[in-house]
Write an enzyme that holds these catalytic residues in place. Structure first.
Site, short mmCIF file in Angstrom:
data_model
loop_
_atom_site.label_atom_id
_atom_site.label_comp_id
_atom_site.label_asym_id
_atom_site.label_seq_id
_atom_site.Cartn_x
_atom_site.Cartn_y
_atom_site.Cartn_z
CE1 TYR A 1 -15.63 8.29 -7.88
CE2 TYR A 1 -13.91 7.75 -6.77
CZ TYR A 1 -14.55 7.41 -7.89
OH TYR A 1 -14.55 6.19 -8.39
N GLY A 2 -15.35 9.26 -3.37
CA GLY A 2 -14.57 8.27 -2.70
C GLY A 2 -14.04 9.00 -1.38
N GLY A 3 -12.52 8.52 -1.15
CA GLY A 3 -11.78 8.72 -0.34
C GLY A 3 -11.86 10.47 0.08
CG ASP B 1 -8.58 0.54 1.45
OD1 ASP B 1 -7.68 0.36 0.41
OD2 ASP B 1 -8.93 1.80 1.68
CG HIS C 1 -3.45 2.01 2.11
ND1 HIS C 1 -2.98 2.27 0.94
CD2 HIS C 1 -4.89 1.77 2.11
CE1 HIS C 1 -3.76 2.15 -0.11
NE2 HIS C 1 -5.19 1.87 0.65
CB SER D 1 -4.54 3.74 -4.50
OG SER D 1 -4.57 4.38 -2.94
CB ALA D 2 -5.52 0.84 -8.40
CB CYS D 3 -1.33 -2.01 -6.04
SG CYS D 3 -0.26 -0.42 -7.02
N GLY D 4 -3.78 -4.00 -6.08
CA GLY D 4 -4.40 -5.31 -5.63
C GLY D 4 -4.62 -5.88 -4.47
CE LYS D 5 -5.15 -1.59 -0.23
NZ LYS D 5 -4.41 -0.70 -1.42
CG ASN E 1 -0.87 -13.05 -6.82
OD1 ASN E 1 -0.27 -13.21 -7.52
ND2 ASN E 1 -1.86 -11.87 -6.85
CE LYS F 1 -8.10 4.84 0.91
NZ LYS F 1 -7.35 3.41 0.95
NE ARG G 1 -11.69 3.21 -6.20
CZ ARG G 1 -10.62 2.59 -5.78
NH1 ARG G 1 -10.85 1.62 -4.77
NH2 ARG G 1 -9.51 2.96 -5.98
CG ASN H 1 -8.54 -8.30 -7.77
OD1 ASN H 1 -9.29 -9.13 -8.03
ND2 ASN H 1 -8.72 -7.21 -7.87
NE ARG I 1 -6.99 7.80 -2.55
CZ ARG I 1 -5.71 8.06 -2.88
NH1 ARG I 1 -5.06 9.35 -2.54
NH2 ARG I 1 -5.06 7.00 -3.38
P1 GTP Z 1 -7.67 0.68 -3.63
O1 GTP Z 1 -8.92 0.35 -3.55
O2 GTP Z 1 -7.56 1.81 -4.56
O3 GTP Z 1 -6.71 0.80 -2.31
O4 GTP Z 1 -7.22 -0.75 -4.41
P2 GTP Z 1 -6.61 -2.17 -4.16
O5 GTP Z 1 -5.25 -2.19 -3.57
O6 GTP Z 1 -7.69 -2.93 -3.42
O7 GTP Z 1 -6.25 -2.69 -5.70
P3 GTP Z 1 -7.42 -3.53 -6.45
O8 GTP Z 1 -7.37 -5.33 -5.91
O9 GTP Z 1 -8.87 -3.34 -6.73
O10 GTP Z 1 -6.82 -3.89 -7.81
C1 GTP Z 1 -6.55 -2.67 -8.78
C2 GTP Z 1 -6.27 -3.08 -10.16
O11 GTP Z 1 -5.23 -4.27 -10.10
C3 GTP Z 1 -7.37 -3.93 -10.71
O12 GTP Z 1 -7.62 -3.60 -11.99
C4 GTP Z 1 -7.02 -5.60 -10.54
O13 GTP Z 1 -7.94 -6.42 -11.73
C5 GTP Z 1 -5.67 -5.49 -10.97
N1 GTP Z 1 -5.09 -6.65 -10.09
C6 GTP Z 1 -5.16 -7.02 -8.87
N2 GTP Z 1 -4.47 -8.08 -8.68
C7 GTP Z 1 -3.46 -8.27 -9.70
C8 GTP Z 1 -2.71 -9.32 -10.02
O14 GTP Z 1 -2.34 -10.11 -9.28
N3 GTP Z 1 -2.19 -9.23 -11.37
C9 GTP Z 1 -2.50 -8.35 -12.25
N4 GTP Z 1 -1.69 -8.34 -13.44
N5 GTP Z 1 -3.74 -7.43 -11.92
C10 GTP Z 1 -4.03 -7.41 -10.43
C1 SPV Z 2 -7.59 3.96 -2.62
O1 SPV Z 2 -7.38 5.04 -3.45
O2 SPV Z 2 -6.57 3.77 -1.61
C2 SPV Z 2 -8.80 3.63 -2.35
C3 SPV Z 2 -9.93 4.54 -2.82
O3 SPV Z 2 -9.04 2.73 -1.43
S1 SPV Z 2 -10.58 5.84 -2.11
O4 SPV Z 2 -11.64 5.74 -1.17
O5 SPV Z 2 -11.06 6.88 -3.12
O6 SPV Z 2 -9.28 6.59 -1.42
MN MN Z 3 -7.05 2.14 -0.54
#
Ligand code: GTP
Ligand code: SPV
Ligand code: MN
Length: 585
Positions: free
Chosen positions: A195-197, A273, A224, A246-250, A491, A204, A364, A252, A67
Site C-alpha cells: 500500500y501507498g507510502g 505532497d 512534506h 497526512s489527510a489535512c488538505g494539501k 481558502n 515517503k 486514494r 485540495n 501507512r
Molecule cells: P496526504 O495525501 O495524506 O498527504 O493528504 P493531503 O494533505 O493532501 O489531504 P487532502 O487534500 O487529500 O485532504 C484530506 C481530507 O481533508 C479530504 O477528505 C478532504 O476533502 C478534506 N479537506 C481538504 N481541505 C479541506 C478544507 O479546507 N476544509 C475541510 N473541512 N476539509 C478539507
Molecule cells: C501521506 O500519508 O502523507 C500520503 C499517502 O501522502 S502515502 O503515500 O500512503 O504515504
Molecule cells: Mn502526504
C-alpha cells in the site's frame, strides 16, 4: 562489465529468488502488460471504459490500507541519530530480521526492476532511484508517480548515484511487515505491504526519509509540502509551500478552485505532497516537485469541493479501495450526494450502510499530475519556482486560529516545530487524537528531529530572501462540532492575505502567538459568514495557549539536550507574551 545498478538488482534477486527479472522501460505497451498482470493477480477491475477510460480499481488486502508508522524504522548506526520520534532498529539486526523475510520471498514471482527519477529529468535538484518489486500494482503506480523507465536508465547509466529500494509484498501478514530505512547507506527495504507510502518507495521512503538526511548533509530541504502559485490580478504569480500532516488538505489546497477568480486570484499547482528546495543564485529558495503524479485522498472530493481534482481523475487513473457503482464507476463518500442502489463497497461486497463506509476512509486515486486543469506551466521547470511563503497547518478543532503570521524566521521555526494535529486515516491507529507533528514531518523525518530543527534554523541564516512563515487551520469547530470555516475554494481568501503580507501590504493585529488579519483585512465579499464567526475563527484564547505551552514543554523534553536552544528561547518568549504582567509560569 555489469553496472552498479545491474549489480544491485542481481544482489537483490539472489536474496529474493524470483522466477524472472523484468527491467521496466516505462513504455505504454509495457504499461498495458503490467496492468494486465495487476488485473490477473490482485483484486483489481477495469472501470467503465466510456466514462472513465483507462481507469482501474485496485482493492488492497483489508489489513493493508494505510501507512503503518509503528512498523516503520530508521536503521541508523545509533538510536540517538534516529531520535525520539522514530522507531529505531540496529542496521545489522534489521538486515537479519528483514533478510529472513525477504529470503526467497519472490519465488515463483516476477521481479520488476523499476529505475526512476524523482523530479524533472533535466533538473539539477532531481535524484535517481531504483525499486525492485514483485507487485505489478506498485509498478503501475510508480509509472504515474515518478519518471520511470528508460529516462531513468539513461540518467543512471554506469554511475552509482541512485537510491536502491527493495520491496516485496511478502505474505501481507502485518506481523511480518517492516519498512526499514538505512540512512547512512541510502538504502530502503520494505516487506509485507503493498500500500501507498509503504510500497511506492520513491515517495515517503526516498523523497522524504532518505532525502531529508541527504538534504541536511548537503544544505537543502526535503519537506512534506505542497507547492502552489497564487496568481494576482496583475498576472504575477507568487509561490508558496505548505506543510500539513497526512489527510489535512494539501492536495485540495494545491489544486483549489479559487472562489476569487472573478477578482483575478487563481491557484496553479506545482506539487501536492513533497517539495525539494535549494537556495538559487537569485537568493530565493527554489522548489521542485519530485513527483510526477498525485496519490490523493478520495473521500470528501467532489464537484462541489474540488472540480479540478474531479476533472483530473476521469482517465488514466488507478483508484485504490474506493467503492463501485453498478455502472462500474468509482464512488466514495462526498463524491456527489447519496449512494445509489447496488453499490459495491471497497471490500468487494454489496454495500450495507450498517457495515461502515462504502469507500475506505483512506481510499486514494493515482493520477498523472499533468492531467490537473490547474497544473502550473512551470511545474517541471528545471530550476524550480521561488518560494515566498511557508504555511504550516493542521486539524485543530480548537486553539489554532484560521491564520497567523510568525514574527520572524526563528519564531516561524518554533511555530512549525510545535505544530499539532488530529490524527487521520492516512496511517493505521486511532483517528482524531491531537499529536505534535512538527512541520508535518514526524512520520517522514529520517533522522533526529532535534537536528532537523537545527537544520531549519541554519537554513534561515543562509537564505538571502527567506520565505515568510504562516500557520493556518481550516478545521476549527464550533462547540456543536461544526466546521466554522467553509474551506476548500474559500481558502484562497487566506492565501490572498498571505500574499499581501508577503508584499508588505495587508493589515494585521498583533497577538501573543503572531499576527492575525486585522478586522476587515480578510476579503470576505461574496461569502455569507457572520462577523461573530470570523471573530471566533481568529480568536487567540490565552487559556488554551497556556495549556499549549505546557504540552510543548513536555514535547520538547523528549529531545533533551539535543534541542536547539533557540526553541527554548521562543518558548520563553511566547510564555512572556502570554503573561504581560510577568507572572512566573
Ligand atoms: P496526504 O495525501 O495524506 O498527504 O493528504 P493531503 O494533505 O493532501 O489531504 P487532502 O487534500 O487529500 O485532504 C484530506 C481530507 O481533508 C479530504 O477528505 C478532504 O476533502 C478534506 N479537506 C481538504 N481541505 C479541506 C478544507 O479546507 N476544509 C475541510 N473541512 N476539509 C478539507
Ligand atoms: C501521506 O500519508 O502523507 C500520503 C499517502 O501522502 S502515502 O503515500 O500512503 O504515504
Ligand atoms: Mn502526504
Amino acid at each position: 562489465m555489469a553496472t552498479p545498478l545491474e549489480k544491485w538488482v542481481e544482489e537483490a534477486s539472489r536474496l529474493t529468488k524470483p522466477e524472472r527479472i523484468v527491467w521496466c522501460d516505462g513504455s505504454e505497451a509495457e504499461n498495458q502488460r503490467i496492468i494486465g498482470e495487476m488485473l490477473e493477480q490482485s483484486d483489481s477491475v477495469t472501470l467503465n471504459e466510456k466514462t472513465y477510460p483507462n481507469c482501474y480499481l485496485h482493492r488492497s488486502s483489508p489489513n493493508d490500507v494505510a501507512r503503518t508508522e509503528h512498523l516503520t524504522f530508521i536503521c541508523s548506526r545509533t538510536k540517538d541519530d534516529a531520535g525520539p520520534t522514530n522507531n529505531w532498529m540496529d542496521p545489522g539486526a534489521a538486515k537479519y530480521k528483514l533478510g529472513a523475510l525477504l529470503d526467497g520471498a519472490m519465488r515463483g514471482r516476477t521481479m520488476y526492476a523499476v529505475p526512476y527519477i524523482m523530479g524533472p529529468a533535466n533538473s539539477p535538484i532531481s535524484k535517481a532511484g531504483i525499486e525492485v518489486t514483485d507487485s505489478p500494482y506498485v509498478v503501475a503506480n510508480m509509472r504515474i508517480m515518478a519518471r520511470m523507465g528508460k529516462v531513468a536508465m539513461d540518467r543512471i547509466g554506469s554511475s552509482s548515484d541512485f537510491v536502491p529500494g527493495l520491496h516485496s509484498t511478502g505474505d501481507l501478514d502485518p506481523t511480518r511487515r517492516y519498512i526499514a530505512h538505512f540512512p547512512e547507506e541510502r538504502l530502503i527495504w520494505s516487506v509485507g505491504s503493498g500500500y501507498g507510502g509503504n510500497a511506492l518507495l520513491g515517495k515517503k521512503c526516498f523523497a522524504l526519509r532518505i532525502a531529508s538526511v541527504m538534504a541536511r548533509e548537503q544544505g537543502w530541504m526535503a519537506e512534506h509540502m505542497l507547492i502552489l502559485g497564487l496568481e494576482a490580478p496583475d498576472g504575477k504569480v507568487t509561490y508558496m509551500g505548505a506543510a500539513f500532516p497526512s489527510a489535512c488538505g494539501k492536495t485540495n489546497l494545491a489544486m483549489m478552485v479559487s472562489t476569487l477568480e472573478n477578482q483575478g486570484y487563481r491557484v496553479w499547482t506545482v506539487g501536492d505532497d513533497i517539495a525539494w528546495m535549494k537556495i538559487a543564485n537569485d537568493g530565493y529558495l527554489h522548489a521542485i516537485n519530485p513527483e510526477a503524479g498525485f496519490f490523493g485522498v478520495a473521500p470528501g472530493t467532489g464537484m462541489k469541493t474540488n472540480r479540478n481534482v474531479m476533472g483530473a481523475l476521469r482517465h488514466n487513473t488507478i483508484f485504490t479501495n474506493v467503492a463501485m457503482t453498478p455502472e462500474r464507476e468509482p464512488w466514495w463518500e462526498g463524491i456527489n450526494g447519496a449512494p445509489t442502489a447496488g453499490l459495491i463497497n471497497w471490500k468487494n461486497e454489496a454495500w450495507d450502510p450498517s457495515k461502515g463506509t462504502a469507500a475506505h476512509p483512506n481510499a486514494r486515486s493515482t493520477v498523472p499530475a499533468h492531467q490537473s486543469p490547474s497544473i502550473s506551466p512551470r511545474w517541471e521547470a528545471a530550476e524550480g519556482v521561488p518560494i515566498s511563503a511557508f504555511i504550516f497547518g493542521g486539524r485543530r478543532a480548537r486553539v489554532a486560529p484560521l491564520v497567523y503570521e510568525s514574527f520572524n524566521w526563528q519564531h516561524g521555526v518554533f511555530v512549525g516545530a510545535t505544530m499539532a494535529s488530529e490524527t487521520t486515516a492516512a496511517a493505521t491507529g486511532n483517528v482524531g487524537i491531537v499529536r505534535r507533528d512538527p512541520m508535518a514531518m514526524v512520520p517522514f523525518c529520517g533522522y533526529n528531529m532535534a537536528d532537523y530543527f537545527g537544520h531549519w534554523l541554519a537554513m534561515g541564516k543562509r537564505i538571502p530572501h527567506p520565505p515568510k512563515i504562516f500557520h493556518v487551520n481550516w478545521f476549527r469547530k464550533s462547540p456543536d462540532g461544526k466546521f466554522l470555516w467553509p474551506g476548500y475554494g474559500e481558502n484562497v481568501r487566506v492565501l490572498k492575505w498571505i500574499l499581501e503580507r508577503v508584499e508588505g501590504r495587508g493589515t494585521a493585529h498583533e497577538t501573543p502567538i503572531g499576527y492575525v488579519p486585522a478586522r476587515g483585512a480578510l476579503t470576505l465579499d461574496g461569502m455569507s459568514i457572520a462577523p461573530a464567526v470570523v471573530d471566533d475563527l481568529m480568536r487567540v484564547d490565552p487559556e488554551d495557549w497556556e495549556q499549549e505551552l505546557i504540552d510543548i514543554k513536555e514535547f520538547f523534553q523528549k529531545f533533551a539536550d539535543r534541542l536547539p536552544r533557540e526553541l527554548h528561547v521562543e518558548h520563553e518568549n511566547l510564555s512572556r507574551r502570554l503573561a504581560p504582567t510577568g507572572v512566573a509560569r
